[in-house]
Design a protein around this motif. Structure first.
Motif, PDB file in Angstrom:
ATOM      1  N   ASP A  95     -42.358   0.878  18.499  1.00  0.00           N
ATOM      2  CA  ASP A  95     -42.422   0.138  17.238  1.00  0.00           C
ATOM      3  C   ASP A  95     -43.651  -0.764  17.207  1.00  0.00           C
ATOM      4  N   GLU A  96     -44.511  -0.573  16.189  1.00  0.00           N
ATOM      5  CA  GLU A  96     -45.685  -1.410  16.051  1.00  0.00           C
ATOM      6  C   GLU A  96     -45.310  -2.813  15.579  1.00  0.00           C
ATOM      7  N   HIS A  97     -44.246  -2.911  14.758  1.00  0.00           N
ATOM      8  CA  HIS A  97     -43.842  -4.214  14.254  1.00  0.00           C
ATOM      9  C   HIS A  97     -43.383  -5.122  15.388  1.00  0.00           C
ATOM     10  N   GLY A  98     -42.720  -4.544  16.404  1.00  0.00           N
ATOM     11  CA  GLY A  98     -42.204  -5.344  17.515  1.00  0.00           C
ATOM     12  C   GLY A  98     -43.299  -5.981  18.328  1.00  0.00           C
ATOM     13  N   LYS A  99     -44.522  -5.416  18.300  1.00  0.00           N
ATOM     14  CA  LYS A  99     -45.609  -5.992  19.078  1.00  0.00           C
ATOM     15  C   LYS A  99     -46.051  -7.349  18.522  1.00  0.00           C
ATOM     16  N   HIS A 100     -45.810  -7.570  17.262  1.00  0.00           N
ATOM     17  CA  HIS A 100     -46.271  -8.811  16.632  1.00  0.00           C
ATOM     18  C   HIS A 100     -45.122  -9.781  16.357  1.00  0.00           C
ATOM     19  N   ASP A 101     -43.880  -9.309  16.429  1.00  0.00           N
ATOM     20  CA  ASP A 101     -42.718 -10.167  16.212  1.00  0.00           C
ATOM     21  C   ASP A 101     -42.102 -10.490  17.568  1.00  0.00           C
ATOM     22  N   ARG A 102     -42.375 -11.702  18.098  1.00  0.00           N
ATOM     23  CA  ARG A 102     -41.895 -12.059  19.425  1.00  0.00           C
ATOM     24  C   ARG A 102     -40.380 -12.121  19.462  1.00  0.00           C
ATOM     25  N   GLY A 103     -39.737 -12.462  18.332  1.00  0.00           N
ATOM     26  CA  GLY A 103     -38.292 -12.524  18.311  1.00  0.00           C
ATOM     27  C   GLY A 103     -37.651 -11.164  18.476  1.00  0.00           C
ATOM     28  N   ALA A 104     -38.375 -10.095  18.104  1.00  0.00           N
ATOM     29  CA  ALA A 104     -37.824  -8.743  18.211  1.00  0.00           C
ATOM     30  C   ALA A 104     -38.202  -8.070  19.522  1.00  0.00           C
ATOM     31  N   ARG A 105     -39.092  -8.667  20.323  1.00  0.00           N
ATOM     32  CA  ARG A 105     -39.526  -8.057  21.575  1.00  0.00           C
ATOM     33  C   ARG A 105     -38.543  -8.415  22.678  1.00  0.00           C
ATOM     34  N   VAL A 106     -38.170  -7.438  23.464  1.00  0.00           N
ATOM     35  CA  VAL A 106     -37.197  -7.611  24.539  1.00  0.00           C
ATOM     36  C   VAL A 106     -37.880  -7.265  25.854  1.00  0.00           C
ATOM     37  N   LEU A 107     -37.774  -8.169  26.808  1.00  0.00           N
ATOM     38  CA  LEU A 107     -38.324  -7.956  28.141  1.00  0.00           C
ATOM     39  C   LEU A 107     -37.224  -7.462  29.070  1.00  0.00           C
ATOM     40  N   THR A 108     -37.543  -6.456  29.864  1.00  0.00           N
ATOM     41  CA  THR A 108     -36.632  -5.964  30.901  1.00  0.00           C
ATOM     42  C   THR A 108     -37.123  -6.497  32.236  1.00  0.00           C
ATOM     43  N   VAL A 109     -36.306  -7.333  32.860  1.00  0.00           N
ATOM     44  CA  VAL A 109     -36.712  -8.043  34.068  1.00  0.00           C
ATOM     45  C   VAL A 109     -35.838  -7.585  35.224  1.00  0.00           C
ATOM     46  N   VAL A 110     -36.490  -7.221  36.336  1.00  0.00           N
ATOM     47  CA  VAL A 110     -35.792  -6.846  37.562  1.00  0.00           C
ATOM     48  C   VAL A 110     -36.093  -7.918  38.606  1.00  0.00           C
ATOM     49  N   PRO A 111     -35.129  -8.807  38.941  1.00  0.00           N
ATOM     50  CA  PRO A 111     -35.389  -9.857  39.930  1.00  0.00           C
ATOM     51  C   PRO A 111     -35.577  -9.257  41.319  1.00  0.00           C
ATOM     52  N   PRO A 112     -36.289  -9.940  42.208  1.00  0.00           N
ATOM     53  CA  PRO A 112     -36.431  -9.471  43.588  1.00  0.00           C
ATOM     54  C   PRO A 112     -35.119  -9.614  44.347  1.00  0.00           C
ATOM     55  N   TRP A 114     -34.510 -11.115  47.034  1.00  0.00           N
ATOM     56  CA  TRP A 114     -34.267 -12.426  47.632  1.00  0.00           C
ATOM     57  C   TRP A 114     -33.900 -13.517  46.612  1.00  0.00           C
ATOM     58  N   ARG A 115     -33.730 -13.110  45.341  1.00  0.00           N
ATOM     59  CA  ARG A 115     -33.318 -14.063  44.326  1.00  0.00           C
ATOM     60  C   ARG A 115     -32.003 -13.609  43.664  1.00  0.00           C
ATOM     61  N   PRO A 116     -30.894 -13.646  44.417  1.00  0.00           N
ATOM     62  CA  PRO A 116     -29.622 -13.250  43.811  1.00  0.00           C
ATOM     63  C   PRO A 116     -29.122 -14.239  42.754  1.00  0.00           C
ATOM     64  N   ASP A 117     -29.760 -15.428  42.675  1.00  0.00           N
ATOM     65  CA  ASP A 117     -29.329 -16.414  41.691  1.00  0.00           C
ATOM     66  C   ASP A 117     -29.811 -16.096  40.288  1.00  0.00           C
ATOM     67  N   LEU A 118     -30.750 -15.147  40.164  1.00  0.00           N
ATOM     68  CA  LEU A 118     -31.231 -14.755  38.837  1.00  0.00           C
ATOM     69  C   LEU A 118     -30.327 -13.654  38.318  1.00  0.00           C
ATOM     70  N   ALA A 119     -29.397 -14.021  37.440  1.00  0.00           N
ATOM     71  CA  ALA A 119     -28.397 -13.052  36.996  1.00  0.00           C
ATOM     72  C   ALA A 119     -28.311 -12.922  35.486  1.00  0.00           C
ATOM     73  N   ASN A 120     -28.908 -13.836  34.698  1.00  0.00           N
ATOM     74  CA  ASN A 120     -28.817 -13.752  33.242  1.00  0.00           C
ATOM     75  C   ASN A 120     -30.066 -14.379  32.638  1.00  0.00           C
ATOM     76  N   PRO A 121     -30.257 -14.227  31.310  1.00  0.00           N
ATOM     77  CA  PRO A 121     -31.471 -14.759  30.679  1.00  0.00           C
ATOM     78  C   PRO A 121     -31.650 -16.259  30.843  1.00  0.00           C
ATOM     79  N   SER A 122     -30.557 -16.998  30.935  1.00  0.00           N
ATOM     80  CA  SER A 122     -30.692 -18.443  31.110  1.00  0.00           C
ATOM     81  C   SER A 122     -31.363 -18.787  32.435  1.00  0.00           C
ATOM     82  N   ASP A 123     -31.050 -18.034  33.492  1.00  0.00           N
ATOM     83  CA  ASP A 123     -31.697 -18.261  34.786  1.00  0.00           C
ATOM     84  C   ASP A 123     -33.195 -18.003  34.705  1.00  0.00           C
ATOM     85  N   LEU A 124     -33.569 -16.926  33.994  1.00  0.00           N
ATOM     86  CA  LEU A 124     -34.991 -16.619  33.847  1.00  0.00           C
ATOM     87  C   LEU A 124     -35.707 -17.685  33.026  1.00  0.00           C
ATOM     88  N   ALA A 125     -35.055 -18.149  31.945  1.00  0.00           N
ATOM     89  CA  ALA A 125     -35.667 -19.199  31.136  1.00  0.00           C
ATOM     90  C   ALA A 125     -35.854 -20.466  31.953  1.00  0.00           C
TER      91      ALA A 125
END
Length: 498
Positions: A95-112, A114-125
């Motif tokens: 989607d080209e629109h998603g590149k310019h709309d930060r609210g519609a962009r979703v990041l897929t994050v894979v924690p390392p 050694w960081r089992p405490d990163l389990a949800n978006p609040s931890d990443l924020a």
């Protein structure tokens, strides 16, 4: 089941990185080869189980919304990679629109691993905000939504607390529990409704198994504790609920079923088992009310100060009230006042009592001599105040005030409040358009000149009109009308004419 413990289970319980053993073993082999001159044989035996990687989906602007400021897409990705995360963007080639709309962009994050405490978006924020710096988050006052705010009752509660604090009282919070012995210490009669209290099935202390029916025992215990630690001059107050069982109450609330919602009848039976919980305010004071210093001697606290504290609360509520002498436990029978408030249609309700405590009560609670107290029912005062309109600014007259002093001789049994009410009614006249701005008692005389069994009360009357300067004739006529009404109601006689 077999209570067999292994090194792996111990590491799992502590949340140790599952990839750490292999890395630690490799590091140990490298150190042995480097420092001990050993030879490294290729290969290793590694028993492991493949585990799926933890994947967290997070909106690209989620850290911005949590912190309340914009970090930017690049800063979010950079900070997450800095802590070892692998970051990719869902739909990067779509989607080209998603590149310019930060609210519609979703990041897929894979924690390392050694960081089992990163389990949800609040931890990443939290990681992004921490690395960007908490000190960089601006401090802003929250804004209330339009059309909302404190209710009239909440405003009154805060105003009451501010008034008592401004008068020198310190707020305390005592335990809402008590015992039957408290009623005995308060010298309450056997048929006093305050002796009827609810008993807790699981009290915190077996010495205090009852819910309080008055605020005074808890406040008196706090005062006694502070006085025992060397604080002699005390003025304390508390606002809290008391618990009064209803006459028709079953005494115990029913236990409802939990496999379904309660019916209307069950809710009604539950509410019927609850006690009345009026809000009350109480104050206690002991020692010196005014401290001794270079300006002169201090003044000990007296029953007048307790009544004045009650007046402070009533003045905040703006309800009409009157004060009269009364006898009510636990107060001294000769130094106790009852306070009544006037509601709609002129109905009067008892709001509470104030004065000096009975000497037996002072001794039972081990209080300083001449301890004073007051207790008012704020629920009654709020009911009377609910009929009043919004508070309006007072009208300030630009014209001068005219002052008249009167000294009236009355019987000793006549309260000063009754004389004051008669003077105010007389000055108001029949049309209710009163020129009387203020009336104040400034002297009480009980010597020989007043006569046996009589006393002299001196009042200052302040007259002012909002639209003109009063003439001497108008002021004299208003003063004479006030004295005439006092003579008719309470038999007052001008001093010098008796």
């Amino acid at each position: 089941r077999h209570r067999l413990f292994s090194e792996a289970s111990y590491r799992f319980e502590r949340g140790v990185d599952r990839e750490l053993p292999l890395r630690a073993s490799a590091k140990a082999v490298s150190l042995l080869a480097t420092l001990g001159g050993g030879s490294v044989v290729p290969g290793c035996t590694h028993a492991s189980v493949d585990m799926p990687a933890v994947t967290i989906a997070m909106a690209a602007d989620y850290p911005d919304r949590v912190a309340g400021q914009v970090y930017g897409h690049g800063a979010v990705v950079r900070r997450l990679e800095q802590v070892g995360c692998t970051v990719s963007e869902a739909g990067e080639a779509g989607d080209e629109h998603g590149k310019h709309d930060r609210g519609a962009r979703v990041l897929t994050v894979v924690p390392p691993s050694w960081r089992p405490d990163l389990a949800n978006p609040s931890d990443l924020a939290e990681e992004v905000i921490r690395l960007e710096g908490y000190e960089n988050i601006p401090a802003r006052m929250p804004r209330a939504a339009a059309g909302r705010g404190l209710t009239a009752r909440q405003r009154m509660h805060r105003a009451t607390g501010r008034a008592l604090a401004g008068a020198g009282y310190v707020e305390v919070l005592s335990h809402p529990f008590g015992s039957a012995a408290d009623c005995d210490r308060l010298q309450l009669p056997a048929d006093d409704p305050r002796r009827t209290a609810l008993r807790l099935s699981n009290p915190l202390s077996e010495d205090e198994p009852l819910l309080r029916t008055t605020l005074l025992p808890g406040l008196l215990r706090v005062l006694a504790r502070n006085a025992g630690r060397g604080f002699g001059d005390l003025a304390l107050y508390e606002m809290g609920l008391v618990f009064r069982p209803r006459p028709s109450s079953p005494g115990t609330a029913p236990i409802l079923r939990v496999d379904r919602g309660p019916t209307v009848a069950e809710v009604a039976s539950l509410e019927a088992g609850l006690p009345d919980q009026p809000l009350r305010v109480a104050a206690v004071l002991a020692g010196d009310r005014e401290a001794t210093g270079w300006w002169g001697d201090g003044r000990p606290a007296g029953w007048q100060d307790a009544i004045e504290a009650a007046r402070e609360v009533l003045r905040v509520s703006r309800v009409a009230y009157r004060v009269e002498a009364d006898q009510h436990a636990p107060w001294h029978p000769g130094r106790c006042a009852a306070l009544f408030v006037t509601g709609e249609e002129g109905h009067e309700w008892l709001a509470g009592h104030a004065g000096e405590l009975h000497p037996r009560v002072v001794q039972a609670f081990r209080l300083p001599d001449r301890t004073c107290a007051m207790e008012l029912d704020l629920s009654v005062i709020e009911t009377a105040a609910s009929a009043l309109g919004p508070e309006a600014a007072p009208t300030v007259s630009p014209y001068p005030v005219a002052t008249q002093d009167v000294a009236l001789v009355v019987a000793d049994s006549v309260p000063a409040a009754a004389v004051e009410a008669a003077l105010a009614a007389g000055a108001a006249g029949g049309d209710g358009d009163s020129l009387l701005e203020e009336i104040r008692l400034f002297d009480v005389y009980t010597g020989e000149q007043a006569g046996e069994g009589r006393k002299s009360l001196a009042y200052t009357l302040r007259f002012r009109a909002p639209d003109r300067t009063l003439t001497d004739e108008e002021v004299t006529a208003a003063r004479n009308a006030a004295v005439t009404e006092a003579s008719r109601r309470v038999g007052a006689v001008l001093r010098g004419e008796s």
